[in-house]
Design a protein around this motif. Sequence first.
Motif, PDB file in Angstrom:
ATOM      1  N   ASN A 251      -5.288  13.995   4.846  1.00 26.03           N
ATOM      2  CA  ASN A 251      -4.983  12.739   4.379  1.00 26.03           C
ATOM      3  C   ASN A 251      -3.942  12.723   3.251  1.00 26.03           C
ATOM      4  O   ASN A 251      -2.912  11.696   3.412  1.00 26.03           O
ATOM      5  N   ARG A 254      -0.536  14.105   4.651  1.00 29.37           N
ATOM      6  CA  ARG A 254      -0.146  13.012   5.599  1.00 29.37           C
ATOM      7  C   ARG A 254       0.627  11.745   4.919  1.00 29.37           C
ATOM      8  O   ARG A 254       1.630  11.464   4.938  1.00 29.37           O
ATOM      9  N   SER A 255      -0.307  11.305   3.797  1.00 26.68           N
ATOM     10  CA  SER A 255       0.203  10.171   3.270  1.00 26.68           C
ATOM     11  C   SER A 255       1.414  10.339   2.397  1.00 26.68           C
ATOM     12  O   SER A 255       2.283   9.446   2.229  1.00 26.68           O
ATOM     13  N   LEU A 258       4.562  10.782   4.136  1.00 25.31           N
ATOM     14  CA  LEU A 258       4.976   9.485   4.774  1.00 25.31           C
ATOM     15  C   LEU A 258       5.412   8.830   3.623  1.00 25.31           C
ATOM     16  O   LEU A 258       6.403   8.010   3.733  1.00 25.31           O
ATOM     17  N   GLY A 259       4.942   8.692   2.622  1.00 26.21           N
ATOM     18  CA  GLY A 259       5.416   7.831   1.432  1.00 26.21           C
ATOM     19  C   GLY A 259       6.798   8.485   1.056  1.00 26.21           C
ATOM     20  O   GLY A 259       7.596   7.564   0.638  1.00 26.21           O
ATOM     21  N   ALA A 273       5.579   1.502   1.557  1.00 27.55           N
ATOM     22  CA  ALA A 273       4.906   2.800   1.935  1.00 27.55           C
ATOM     23  C   ALA A 273       3.342   2.628   1.983  1.00 27.55           C
ATOM     24  O   ALA A 273       2.530   3.342   2.705  1.00 27.55           O
ATOM     25  N   THR A 276       2.072   0.747   5.021  1.00 30.64           N
ATOM     26  CA  THR A 276       2.196   1.442   6.208  1.00 30.64           C
ATOM     27  C   THR A 276       1.022   2.539   6.268  1.00 30.64           C
ATOM     28  O   THR A 276       0.480   2.983   7.238  1.00 30.64           O
ATOM     29  N   SER A 277       0.974   3.283   4.991  1.00 34.42           N
ATOM     30  CA  SER A 277       0.112   4.465   5.046  1.00 34.42           C
ATOM     31  C   SER A 277      -1.460   4.016   5.130  1.00 34.42           C
ATOM     32  O   SER A 277      -2.182   4.360   5.852  1.00 34.42           O
ATOM     33  N   TYR A 278      -1.590   2.586   4.582  1.00 34.54           N
ATOM     34  CA  TYR A 278      -3.031   2.157   4.734  1.00 34.54           C
ATOM     35  C   TYR A 278      -3.350   1.555   6.177  1.00 34.54           C
ATOM     36  O   TYR A 278      -4.555   1.892   6.627  1.00 34.54           O
ATOM     37  N   SER A 281      -3.876   4.951   8.293  1.00 33.62           N
ATOM     38  CA  SER A 281      -5.296   5.436   7.818  1.00 33.62           C
ATOM     39  C   SER A 281      -6.249   4.883   8.679  1.00 33.62           C
ATOM     40  O   SER A 281      -7.324   5.565   9.403  1.00 33.62           O
ATOM     41  N   ASP A 301      -5.329   7.146   1.026  1.00 27.20           N
ATOM     42  CA  ASP A 301      -4.085   7.251   1.679  1.00 27.20           C
ATOM     43  C   ASP A 301      -2.885   6.266   1.106  1.00 27.20           C
ATOM     44  O   ASP A 301      -1.863   6.900   1.003  1.00 27.20           O
ATOM     45  N   ALA A 305       0.468   7.521  -1.056  1.00 25.45           N
ATOM     46  CA  ALA A 305       1.705   7.294  -0.533  1.00 25.45           C
ATOM     47  C   ALA A 305       2.641   6.483  -1.459  1.00 25.45           C
ATOM     48  O   ALA A 305       3.934   6.747  -1.371  1.00 25.45           O
TER      49      ALA A 305
END
Length: 496
Positions: A251, A254-255, A258-259, A273, A276-278, A281, A301, A305
């Motif tokens: 997590n 990934r986060s 992504l961030g 960011a 989107t990550s939340y 998740s 997450d 991010a």
Amino acid sequence: MDAIARAVGMVADPAVLATILVSSLFGLFVGFIPGLTATMATALLVPFAMKLDPVAAIAAIVAATAMAIFAGDIPGTLLRLPGTPAAAAYVDQAYRLAKAGRAAEVLGVNVVFSAFGGLIGTTVLVLFAPVLADYALSLSSFEFFWLAVLGLSCAVFVVGENAAKGTASLLFGLLLATVGRDYTSGFPRFTLGAPELLDGVPFVPALIGFFALPEIVRTMRDPDTPAAVPLPRNAGIFSGIPRKLMQWPLNLLRSATLGTVVGALPGAGADIAAWTSYALSRRLTRDPAAWQTDSVEGIVDATSANNASLAGAWIPALVFAIPGDTITAIAIAVLYLKNVTPGPSIFLENAHTLYAVFLCFFLANLLMVPLGWTAIRIAVPILKLPRRLLMAPLLLFACLGAYAVENSLFGIGVMLVAGLIGFWMEENGYPVGPTVLGMVMGRLVEEHLMSSLIRVQGDPLRFFERPIAAALAAFTLLVWLLPLVRILRRTWARAG
């Protein structure tokens, strides 16, 4: 190696280290006050940065913004007052867990995973800056449109238990996003003759109103109510963190990645960011029931991010002199005034300055853990006061934050109206999170939609011509179909 050694010597200068420390404390203070954003912290530092050398000036900006993004989690967790827009994505879940007696756990997660997210984002910045900048600059308005639609689709995961009321809240946020000048013609829409609304509803005052004022109103209606959040013992803030790091390493990775990618997209920023990550998740969790009730996975997450996105925004700024957000726009201006030109040539002409900036990123994120713990220690005695005594200063700080955005009383009026609307919504079961998401993403969707339609002269099939746009469109449509698939599966299960 000579450039790296020179950069280490520049950062190790006592004046630079002192600048990082003072700027970090300043960022913590600004982030703790609802409405005073990380961008505002950067802007307030500019007059002082102009008197420093380039490395110290950029170090001040980096340290202050990183600390401000984290500090927004403290009032968000303990008082449901997000200190920064980035904290709004997960403030409801953090506050709910805090009321259940887990404030220390949530704040510990915020500190540690914010620091780790920032470190991972900085690592990506160092290793892949040219590659990611090239990728971000290769995106056209079509890709940005589908990215914005995908971000708006995150509302599927944050509407709450009542889908109808959550959808209504999202539509209200989209309606608010239409206020202001039309993107193509410049014609004013729904401004009611107020010139302050020509650029849209001021976001920060509205955010303060939606999240801060309802809590203040509820407390003032019943002033004798004790503190709703059991305050944490500082000794327990970091307990259980090693287990969480072992439980959610994917997590975190990934986060943070992504961030960083979201931050590298011009105009995105830490708040998008985090949202989107939340949402991602919630979609990818292995235990949806626990995620909604007693898990901190979503906070892990999102907080990873939003701090990683700060480093991502510097990728196009340093490599191509294109700001990823308003903070890097200010930083680019400072660099130019210091006779340091961002762009591809910086790797050759000022490599030592570039490496020094990277080192400042690592140092600022490492300092986040001890300074964040100190900030929580200072905040807790203040919050031990009766809540009725805290509401007036909090309202004052909220008004200060709403006013400071445009130096106008109109921001305070927007905050008050948004607060009354937010109070009514929550009293009647309408979540305010989708409204804020609609305000954030609505303008981006409209801007890139109209820009793309002008380019293709109204042909919608052209939105799918480019490979990346087609892939994003397919993924977005898949997200839209998920609720329908779930409903069909439940229907078939009951029939069986």
